[in-house]
Design an enzyme around this catalytic site. Structure first.
Site, PDB file in Angstrom:
ATOM      1  N   HIS A 130       0.852  -1.190   0.000  1.00  0.00           N
ATOM      2  CA  HIS A 130       0.000   0.000   0.000  1.00  0.00           C
ATOM      3  C   HIS A 130       0.890   1.243   0.000  1.00  0.00           C
ATOM      4  CE1 HIS A 130      -2.882   3.048   1.371  1.00  0.00           C
ATOM      5  NE2 HIS A 130      -3.829   2.216   0.959  1.00  0.00           N
ATOM      6  N   GLU A 132       0.666   4.129   1.288  1.00  0.00           N
ATOM      7  CA  GLU A 132       0.897   4.767   2.592  1.00  0.00           C
ATOM      8  C   GLU A 132       1.959   4.021   3.396  1.00  0.00           C
ATOM      9  OE1 GLU A 132      -1.414   5.677   6.766  1.00  0.00           O
ATOM     10  OE2 GLU A 132      -2.632   5.568   4.948  1.00  0.00           O
ATOM     11  N   THR A 170      -3.253   4.474   8.302  1.00  0.00           N
ATOM     12  CA  THR A 170      -4.406   5.212   8.831  1.00  0.00           C
ATOM     13  C   THR A 170      -5.750   4.668   8.369  1.00  0.00           C
ATOM     14  OG1 THR A 170      -4.419   6.816   7.007  1.00  0.00           O
ATOM     15  CG2 THR A 170      -3.050   7.352   8.930  1.00  0.00           C
ATOM     16  N   SER A 273     -12.671   8.347  -0.269  1.00  0.00           N
ATOM     17  CA  SER A 273     -12.199   9.020  -1.481  1.00  0.00           C
ATOM     18  C   SER A 273     -13.268   9.048  -2.567  1.00  0.00           C
ATOM     19  CB  SER A 273     -10.926   8.332  -1.998  1.00  0.00           C
ATOM     20  OG  SER A 273     -11.107   6.938  -2.100  1.00  0.00           O
TER      21      SER A 273
END
Length: 342
Positions: A130, A132, A170, A273
């Site tokens: 990912h 992030e 997160t 999103s």
């Protein structure tokens, strides 16, 4: 929530855009407005197919690697954040940059740097690959180990069990994260928690609404893209909460009519999103199929906003042009010098 006659829709609140996503999408639009196309974006600005396609039509160009951006251009970093090496790549490539990293992700990056400077082993709970996770790990690669769920705990090794801290991607499920944390604490009783919960407020609030909704819904439809971690988590949370079925769709036309067989209550929500227009299209589809009554399931109020990236207050196009010129001048001089020699 009160029952209504016939078929009904439970609509989660909050849903859709979080403050970090809103900031990132507006940042791309503002950059295109101020500096003109093209504006390059490293990776998808947020994980949503519709948003990416809409921005592409306006002149954004999405690339996977910084090296794909020609010198003398502007590149924006996505809401998921990037490692320090990416900033260096942009500098070496003579690019002007706009950092649209979500401030909550930036907070995790700063925590990683601080604990690494204090020589802690950092256990980063998240999903391998990912964006992030890649960005956060890049802040302190020698100190960070990825823990991708409770099943990964057995193979974790640390130098000093009294100097271990956990951090988290997160966008994970709150329950999923804490299950991993509990397993880590069994192995490392002195495990330190970060100074604040790394699961962002938007992720928690959307999951809480789905938990409330899932207990009453026969079917839950989550609007979101398949590469969106938080959207996929909402599907899982809905099933755990009691929904008989839950599906992830990008667009209303992906809904299958047979999903509605034996269903009287449909829950609807969207990932962090996802623009509201896509939810409205799903609600319209459901109305056309007999689900006209809509009830709001409200889990929390959200009023957080983030200011736009500071780079949008500079003349980045002029800066990019200057950087591009600085890159090409030495090459031109070398060619002229070679011409004189021959």
């Amino acid at each position: 929530m009160t029952a209504s006659s016939g078929r009904r829709v439970l609509l989660a609140a909050p849903r859709g855009y979080c403050a970090g996503v809103d900031r990132a999408v507006i940042a791309v639009e503002k950059a295109l407005e101020q500096y003109g196309a093209p504006i390059y974006v490293r990776h998808e600005i947020v994980h949503n197919k519709y948003v990416v396609q809409t921005l592409e039509k306006k002149g954004a160009i999405f690339v996977e690697r910084t090296e794909e951006v020609p010198p003398g251009n502007i590149v924006m970093f996505s809401a998921h954040g990037v490692a320090p090496t990416v900033h260096e790549e942009a500098r070496q490539g003579r690019l002007a940059t706009i950092d649209a990293t979500c401030p909550l992700v930036t907070k995790v990056h700063k925590e990683a740097v601080r604990f690494a400077n204090d020589d802690f082993d950092i256990l980063l709970i998240g999903h391998e690959g990912h964006e992030e996770v890649i960005g956060t790990s890049g802040e302190a690669p020698d100190h960070i180990q990825l823990v991708d769920g409770p099943e990964d705990v057995a193979k974790v090794e640390v130098r000093d069990p009294s100097r271990v801290v956990w951090l988290s991607q997160t966008t994970l499920s709150v329950d999923e994260t804490m299950e991993t944390v509990d397993a880590l604490k069994e192995k490392f009783p002195q495990l330190i928690s970060p100074p604040s919960d790394d699961i962002c407020y938007a992720t928690q609030n959307r999951q809480l609404a789905v938990k409330q909704m899932g207990a009453e819904a026969d079917l839950v439809i989550v609007v979101g893209s398949r590469n969106s971690s938080n959207s996929k988590r909402l599907v899982e949370v809905a099933k755990i909460a009691g929904a008989r079925a839950a599906y992830l769709v990008d667009f209303a036309d992906e809904i299958e009519e047979n999903w509605l067989e034996g269903v009287s209550t449909v829950g609807v929500t969207s990932g962090a999103s996802v623009p509201e227009v896509l939810v409205e299209q799903v609600l319209q589809w459901l109305t056309e199929h007999g689900f006209e009554d809509v009830e709001i399931v409200k889990a929390a109020e959200e009023s957080i906003t983030f200011s736009l990236p500071k780079e949008l207050r500079r003349d980045l196009r002029e800066e990019a042009d200057t950087l591009g010129t600085e890159r090409t001048e030495p090459t031109e001089r070398t060619e002229r010098d070679r011409g004189r020699v021959t």
